[in-house]
Scaffold this motif. Sequence first.
Motif, PDB file in Angstrom:
ATOM      1  N   SER A  87       0.734  -1.364  -0.039  1.00  0.00           N
ATOM      2  CA  SER A  87      -0.009  -0.079  -0.130  1.00  0.00           C
ATOM      3  C   SER A  87       0.889   1.234   0.190  1.00  0.00           C
ATOM      4  N   ARG A  88       2.196   1.295   0.182  1.00  0.00           N
ATOM      5  CA  ARG A  88       3.046   2.235   0.010  1.00  0.00           C
ATOM      6  C   ARG A  88       3.082   3.354  -1.099  1.00  0.00           C
ATOM      7  N   SER A  89       2.704   2.425  -2.398  1.00  0.00           N
ATOM      8  CA  SER A  89       2.747   2.732  -3.620  1.00  0.00           C
ATOM      9  C   SER A  89       1.640   2.460  -4.558  1.00  0.00           C
ATOM     10  N   LEU A  90       1.236   3.227  -5.575  1.00  0.00           N
ATOM     11  CA  LEU A  90       0.043   3.069  -6.276  1.00  0.00           C
ATOM     12  C   LEU A  90       0.845   2.813  -7.827  1.00  0.00           C
ATOM     13  N   ILE A  91       0.477   1.639  -8.364  1.00  0.00           N
ATOM     14  CA  ILE A  91       1.218   1.435  -9.543  1.00  0.00           C
ATOM     15  C   ILE A  91       0.316   0.917 -10.564  1.00  0.00           C
ATOM     16  N   PHE A  92       0.191   1.747 -11.768  1.00  0.00           N
ATOM     17  CA  PHE A  92      -0.552   1.295 -12.948  1.00  0.00           C
ATOM     18  C   PHE A  92       0.134   0.932 -14.270  1.00  0.00           C
ATOM     19  N   GLU A  93      -0.534  -0.107 -14.984  1.00  0.00           N
ATOM     20  CA  GLU A  93       0.389  -0.616 -16.206  1.00  0.00           C
ATOM     21  C   GLU A  93       0.122   0.332 -17.331  1.00  0.00           C
TER      22      GLU A  93
END
Length: 241
Positions: A87-93
Amino acid sequence: QKNCCVLPEDLKNFYLMTDGFQMTWSVKTDDTPMPLGSMVINSVSKLCRLGGSSMYTLPSAPTLADLEDDTDEEGNGDKPEKPHFDSRSLIFELDPCNGNGKVCLVYKHAEPVVSPDTEIWFLDRALYWHFLTKTFTAYYRLLITHLGLPQWQYAFTSYGVSPQAKQWFNMYKPITINTALLSEEADSFVNKLDPNKVFKSKNKTPVLKKKPPSQPPGSQKSHTSMGSARTSSLAGNSSRK
């Protein structure tokens, strides 16, 4: 709204112009086209988040967040801090890279509030992170510059592109794949043009016409005297007749 984050301004402007981008190009071998280059930016509907959901339907199935290791190296010196699957980062492809990895838009600071600062990272097939650019605009330029060649993102990793991909780079982007040589020898890929040699006027040597050998003055006089004697004799013969 679903992920409580705001797109960066350059990516937002891109999606306002077009909902994604895909371009492929081919080469012809033995009169048969073969797909080679591929440039993809996912549409908004395919801008999926990574790391949150399980890859399997089982309730206790592992997720990418389970691979998170607290002993991973953080940003040291010039190395930026790597993204986290939890949850420390938000990652989108952004780009599935034809199965060779994933290019991702990363919000590295998502707690307690999602930071608007984003970066573009490459996640290889071994789930290792590699930094690409700080902005989407810079990544888009890289994408166009590398012509979407296979595995071009691996040029920004420590192990580089595969030998097969390197052959395509040597054919279509030789300077890009030989950046180390270019930095060592700045003139190795520069066409050395000497204008003095290129535009040098070719002085054509004049063709000398062969003159008949000059006769000595005595021989000329003898020829003239013989000629006059002949004419006088002919005149005498005509008068006799």
